[in-house]
Design an enzyme around this catalytic site. Sequence first.
Site, PDB file in Angstrom:
ATOM      1  N   ARG A  89    -137.707  25.667  61.352  1.00  0.00           N
ATOM      2  CA  ARG A  89    -138.203  26.877  62.003  1.00  0.00           C
ATOM      3  C   ARG A  89    -139.533  27.303  61.415  1.00  0.00           C
ATOM      4  NH1 ARG A  89    -133.934  31.029  61.858  1.00  0.00           N
ATOM      5  NH2 ARG A  89    -133.339  29.732  63.616  1.00  0.00           N
ATOM      6  N   TYR A  90    -139.552  27.467  60.105  1.00  0.00           N
ATOM      7  CA  TYR A  90    -140.803  27.819  59.439  1.00  0.00           C
ATOM      8  C   TYR A  90    -141.645  26.550  59.338  1.00  0.00           C
ATOM      9  CZ  TYR A  90    -138.296  32.036  57.900  1.00  0.00           C
ATOM     10  OH  TYR A  90    -137.594  33.206  57.847  1.00  0.00           O
ATOM     11  N   ARG A  93    -140.847  24.232  55.857  1.00  0.00           N
ATOM     12  CA  ARG A  93    -139.557  24.002  55.216  1.00  0.00           C
ATOM     13  C   ARG A  93    -138.433  23.842  56.226  1.00  0.00           C
ATOM     14  NH1 ARG A  93    -141.624  28.974  54.939  1.00  0.00           N
ATOM     15  NH2 ARG A  93    -140.366  30.857  54.725  1.00  0.00           N
ATOM     16  N   CYS A 102    -116.438  23.572  52.163  1.00  0.00           N
ATOM     17  CA  CYS A 102    -116.738  24.491  51.068  1.00  0.00           C
ATOM     18  C   CYS A 102    -115.514  24.602  50.177  1.00  0.00           C
ATOM     19  CB  CYS A 102    -117.092  25.876  51.597  1.00  0.00           C
ATOM     20  SG  CYS A 102    -118.503  25.837  52.718  1.00  0.00           S
ATOM     21  N   CYS A 106    -115.616  31.480  53.048  1.00  0.00           N
ATOM     22  CA  CYS A 106    -115.928  32.903  52.957  1.00  0.00           C
ATOM     23  C   CYS A 106    -115.764  33.520  54.334  1.00  0.00           C
ATOM     24  CB  CYS A 106    -117.366  33.108  52.491  1.00  0.00           C
ATOM     25  SG  CYS A 106    -117.768  32.172  51.017  1.00  0.00           S
ATOM     26  N   CYS A 109    -119.057  34.226  56.295  1.00  0.00           N
ATOM     27  CA  CYS A 109    -120.032  33.134  56.407  1.00  0.00           C
ATOM     28  C   CYS A 109    -120.865  33.229  57.684  1.00  0.00           C
ATOM     29  CB  CYS A 109    -119.309  31.796  56.385  1.00  0.00           C
ATOM     30  SG  CYS A 109    -120.456  30.411  56.483  1.00  0.00           S
ATOM     31  N   ARG A 111    -122.456  30.752  58.896  1.00  0.00           N
ATOM     32  CA  ARG A 111    -122.281  29.487  59.637  1.00  0.00           C
ATOM     33  C   ARG A 111    -120.816  29.254  59.971  1.00  0.00           C
ATOM     34  NH1 ARG A 111    -126.256  26.833  56.069  1.00  0.00           N
ATOM     35  NH2 ARG A 111    -128.150  27.698  56.971  1.00  0.00           N
ATOM     36  N   ASP A 270    -125.833  39.233  58.882  1.00  0.00           N
ATOM     37  CA  ASP A 270    -126.310  38.862  60.212  1.00  0.00           C
ATOM     38  C   ASP A 270    -125.258  39.227  61.265  1.00  0.00           C
ATOM     39  OD1 ASP A 270    -128.729  37.659  59.319  1.00  0.00           O
ATOM     40  OD2 ASP A 270    -127.600  35.875  58.714  1.00  0.00           O
ATOM     41  N   ASP A 307    -132.597  39.036  58.928  1.00  0.00           N
ATOM     42  CA  ASP A 307    -133.023  37.792  59.584  1.00  0.00           C
ATOM     43  C   ASP A 307    -133.055  38.089  61.081  1.00  0.00           C
ATOM     44  OD1 ASP A 307    -133.760  35.140  59.836  1.00  0.00           O
ATOM     45  OD2 ASP A 307    -132.157  34.407  58.532  1.00  0.00           O
ATOM     46  N   LYS A 314    -136.989  35.780  58.454  1.00  0.00           N
ATOM     47  CA  LYS A 314    -136.569  36.860  57.551  1.00  0.00           C
ATOM     48  C   LYS A 314    -137.698  37.863  57.342  1.00  0.00           C
ATOM     49  CE  LYS A 314    -133.480  33.781  55.026  1.00  0.00           C
ATOM     50  NZ  LYS A 314    -133.848  32.615  55.843  1.00  0.00           N
TER      51      LYS A 314
END
Length: 344
Positions: A89-90, A93, A102, A106, A109, A111, A270, A307, A314
């Site tokens: 996106r950027y 990076r 994981c 969590c 999360c 994602r 988010d 974000d 961000k």
Amino acid sequence: MNWKEILDKSVVSAEGLTGIPGAEVEEISRVAGVYPMRINPYWLKLMKKAGAPLWRQAVPCADELTDSPLLEDPLCEEKDSPVFGLTHRYPDRVIFLVSNRCALYCRHCMRKRKVGKHAGAVTDATIEAGLAYIEQTPAVRDVIVTGGDPLLVDDDKIEFILKRLSAIPHVEMIRIHTRVPATLPMRITAELCAVLSRCEKLWLNTHFNHPAEFTPEAEKALRLLNRTGAPLGCQTVLLKGVNDSPAVMAELMRKLTKNRVRPYYIHHGDAVKGTGHFRTSIETGLAVVNGLRGHLSGLCVPAYVIDLPGGGGKVPLLPESILDQDAKSLTVKGYDGKTYTYPL
Ligand SMILES: *Cc1c(COP(=O)(O)O)cnc(C)c1O
Ligand code: SF4
């Protein structure tokens, strides 16, 4: 027990929580059918009673199924994805997913649409495609190796990925983003650290959300990671009922810096489907930041970021400090809440 044996003993279905006070087995089972649960024995022992900060982060809750206006991928990571598991996106990076598993799933999360699910699975072929994209894209100078948790991958595969990335001349930084120092610190072994210390481009960002995550085991893991030479950072998520108070957040930042981990971001939650019950107001986030700046060393103060949906990226938010301005001076609010005049 080694880390894999500990992980194998994780509670992955509601029945495994039977008899634990406060665990609503029927509700947990319904939610875990939609969003996977994994609570490893290390976390299980720490998480105390129903509703406590570590419990809230790990035990499925009916609220996950009732925030329907929210989207699975509001940040459009998939739209900006040239190959599976890679988001570009950027300009300089990329995010590179090398695992979708994981040590703990969590509940907050971002994602959630992917982690622990078959459809989100990373394979050797997707990793190879990601590496090829990075090799062929000279604009990429910074690779964020993430997941899921990249440190759930075996040491030799981590070494393979780091070596391949290190060999790319235009890749100047490699970042591992991992939550295992908090959720399964036994994963940070001497063998793994030897692999990490051989990568001279490496930075490592952890994810701690609450002071109670700093156990002797976690602190030992951070000590080992510090010796690898990789600068350590932390991305915290602002979570209702976990860390949404200035006092808790200040304590968390003190714990991080005491362990030589530089707080990097506090992420505003988010608008991700299944996580709405963790979201606070922006005012709460700004109050938390107000409780840090000036009261603690600048090294203890991360950027508080939102974000933007749709892939806008961000943006840091700061409490208003300029109260007034004229040709000769600024009127500024100090960290102590008093008003000061700054000459121009
Ligand atoms: C957060 C993010 C990054 C990394 O951003 P930094 O501010 O450099 O840490 C890169 N790509 C995407 C898509 C992101 O969401
Ligand atoms: S460790 Fe990270 S990727 Fe895994 S469930 Fe937690 S927040 Fe999501």
